[in-house]
Design an enzyme around this catalytic site. Structure first.
Site, short mmCIF file in Angstrom:
data_model
loop_
_atom_site.label_atom_id
_atom_site.label_comp_id
_atom_site.label_asym_id
_atom_site.label_seq_id
_atom_site.Cartn_x
_atom_site.Cartn_y
_atom_site.Cartn_z
N TYR A 67 -50.33 72.80 5.33
CA TYR A 67 -49.12 72.64 4.50
C TYR A 67 -47.84 72.72 5.33
O TYR A 67 -46.81 72.19 4.94
CB TYR A 67 -49.05 73.76 3.45
CG TYR A 67 -49.82 73.50 2.18
CD1 TYR A 67 -51.19 73.26 2.21
CD2 TYR A 67 -49.19 73.52 0.94
CE1 TYR A 67 -51.90 73.05 1.03
CE2 TYR A 67 -49.89 73.32 -0.23
CZ TYR A 67 -51.24 73.08 -0.18
OH TYR A 67 -51.92 72.88 -1.34
N LYS A 81 -64.26 77.22 7.59
CA LYS A 81 -65.11 76.08 7.96
C LYS A 81 -65.35 76.20 9.46
O LYS A 81 -65.01 75.31 10.25
CB LYS A 81 -64.39 74.77 7.56
CG LYS A 81 -65.23 73.52 7.68
CD LYS A 81 -66.35 73.39 6.66
CE LYS A 81 -67.23 72.21 6.97
NZ LYS A 81 -68.45 72.15 6.11
N ASP A 129 -67.41 74.86 1.79
CA ASP A 129 -68.19 73.97 0.91
C ASP A 129 -69.22 74.78 0.13
O ASP A 129 -69.42 74.59 -1.07
CB ASP A 129 -68.84 72.82 1.70
CG ASP A 129 -69.51 73.26 2.99
OD1 ASP A 129 -69.42 74.45 3.37
OD2 ASP A 129 -70.15 72.41 3.64
N ASP A 132 -55.95 76.72 -2.15
CA ASP A 132 -55.39 75.89 -3.21
C ASP A 132 -56.53 75.29 -4.04
O ASP A 132 -56.53 75.35 -5.27
CB ASP A 132 -54.55 74.77 -2.58
CG ASP A 132 -53.98 73.83 -3.62
OD1 ASP A 132 -53.47 74.33 -4.64
OD2 ASP A 132 -54.06 72.60 -3.43
N ASP A 139 -58.11 76.58 -8.08
CA ASP A 139 -58.21 75.74 -9.28
C ASP A 139 -59.63 75.80 -9.83
O ASP A 139 -59.85 75.89 -11.05
CB ASP A 139 -57.86 74.28 -8.97
CG ASP A 139 -56.40 73.96 -9.23
OD1 ASP A 139 -55.56 74.87 -9.07
OD2 ASP A 139 -56.10 72.81 -9.60
C1 IPM Z 1 -50.23 75.48 -6.28
C2 IPM Z 1 -49.76 74.06 -6.34
C3 IPM Z 1 -48.88 73.77 -5.15
C4 IPM Z 1 -49.70 74.03 -3.89
C5 IPM Z 1 -48.27 72.36 -5.11
C6 IPM Z 1 -47.52 72.04 -6.39
C7 IPM Z 1 -47.40 72.15 -3.91
O1 IPM Z 1 -50.84 73.18 -6.41
O2 IPM Z 1 -49.38 76.39 -6.34
O3 IPM Z 1 -51.42 75.70 -6.15
O4 IPM Z 1 -50.47 73.16 -3.48
O5 IPM Z 1 -49.58 75.11 -3.34
MN MN Z 2 -52.79 74.18 -6.54
#
Ligand code: IPM
Ligand code: MN
Length: 356
Positions: free
Chosen positions: A142, A191, A223, A247, A251
């Protein structure tokens, strides 16, 4: 206590969900005798519209002068076509970096009343699900060097993933300190069978582990972790990993709780200043309709009380209020299930506020 809170409402559903979190904070202040002073600042798409920049300097300054920052969400299709540095997301990455918030805590746990929303089979979640992802937040791909060059008709893009030992050490310490207060188990995700950054990651995490004899450390490839999260999520307590892996895995972890709209997060640095935000996005498709789920933002406010203000009782009052409202069958549209009572964003906020 008096605390200064910088508030970034942001875009899409950001304003409506932060409004509910603020109502909850005001109720906490009233009940426990505190004073919360809010400064509203711009970031993301609304900041681009107003100032041409996703992260105006004034916003950074006010956040730095505050005791902590509450954030709704940023982004939307309106600003998607801008170049990288002029997108709302650049504001988010910029504020994380400017405030030195290297540790992102993302808890994922199954709320008992929401069991039916969990997409996994009952036998997989029968031992419960209560894990926390500690994501490194201001390093890795990032923030590495980024280039796109065209030479001899071939265009090549390059995102550099970089980690230094001290960046790994400090995030590892956050994970072990947290594990000490939980079930004492750290899973370090990398990884290392391919990446040099991961091999350094693994080496440093193991060195740090020596200072924490009462916690156990296991390594897991990213993975395999993605697979284990849906195969046997109860094995995890604290997962620590680098920025991009964190990240993606966070999710996934949130979805197995059945409700992206329920997961708060805390981003912390060396001091007590933190940034608190739901992990979901700005959901432009439902913005302004008063149907969004404010719970992730309200729980983010609870994390603020716990981690930045050292107010564990107050944080617990919010968490209990949320649990009670869910117990009574109130649901926003995203977590609605048969036999429950569907309510709007503002009504959900009001119900939680009244329980405190
Ligand atoms: C999160 C989001 C952000 C990230 C994006 C919006 C830049 O997906 O906070 O997880 O990838 O960190
Ligand atoms: Mn995210």
């Amino acid at each position: 206590m008096t605390k200064k809170i910088a508030v970034i409402k942001g875009d899409g559903i950001g304003p409506e969900i932060t409004e509910q979190a603020i109502a909850v904070l005001d109720r906490v202040a009233e009940k426990f005798g505190h004073k919360f002073e809010y400064s509203y600042v711009l970031m993301g798409g609304c900041a681009i519209d107003e100032t041409g920049e996703p992260l105006p300097k004034e916003t950074v300054d006010i956040c730095l002068e505050s005791d902590s920052v509450l954030l709704g969400a940023v982004g939307g299709p309106k600003w998607d076509k801008g170049e990288g540095s002029k997108r709302p997301e650049a504001g988010l990455l910029g504020i994380r970096k400017a405030l030195g918030l290297f540790a992102n805590l993302r808890p994922a746990r199954l709320f008992a009343p929401l069991k039916d929303a969990c997409p996994l089979k009952d036998e997989i979640t029968k031992d419960g699900l209560d894990l926390i992802i500690v994501r490194e937040l201001i390093g890795g791909a990032y923030f590495g060097e980024r280039t796109t060059v065209t030479e001899n008709g071939i265009t090549t893009a390059n995102d550099c993933m970089t980690y230094s030992d001290f960046e790994i050490e400090r995030i590892a310490r956050v994970a072990f300190d947290l594990a000490k207060k939980r079930r004492g188990k750290v899973t370090s995700v990398d990884k290392a069978n391919v990446l040099d950054t991961s091999r350094l990651w693994r080496k440093i995490v193991h060195e740090v582990a020596k200072d924490y004899p009462d916690t156990t450390l296991g390594d897991m490839l990213v993975d395999n972790t993605a697979m284990q999260l849906v195969h046997c999520p109860s094995q995890f307590d604290v997962i620590v990993t680098e920025n991009l892996f964190g990240d993606i895995l966070s999710d996934e972890a949130s979805m197995i709780t059945g409700s992206l709209g329920m997961i708060p997060s805390a981003s912390l640095g060396e001091g007590s200043l933190g940034l608190y935000e739901p992990i979901h996005g700005s959901a432009p498709d439902i913005a302004g309709k008063d149907i969004a789920n404010p719970i992730a933002t309200i729980l983010s406010a609870a994390m603020m009380l716990k981690y930045s203000f050292d107010m564990p009782r107050e944080a617990e009052a919010i968490e209990n209020a949320v649990a009670q409202v869910l117990e009574e069958g109130y649901r926003t549209a995203d977590i609605m299930s048969a036999g429950c009572k569907q309510v709007s964003c503002s009504k959900m906020g009001r119900l939680i506020t009244e329980k405190i």
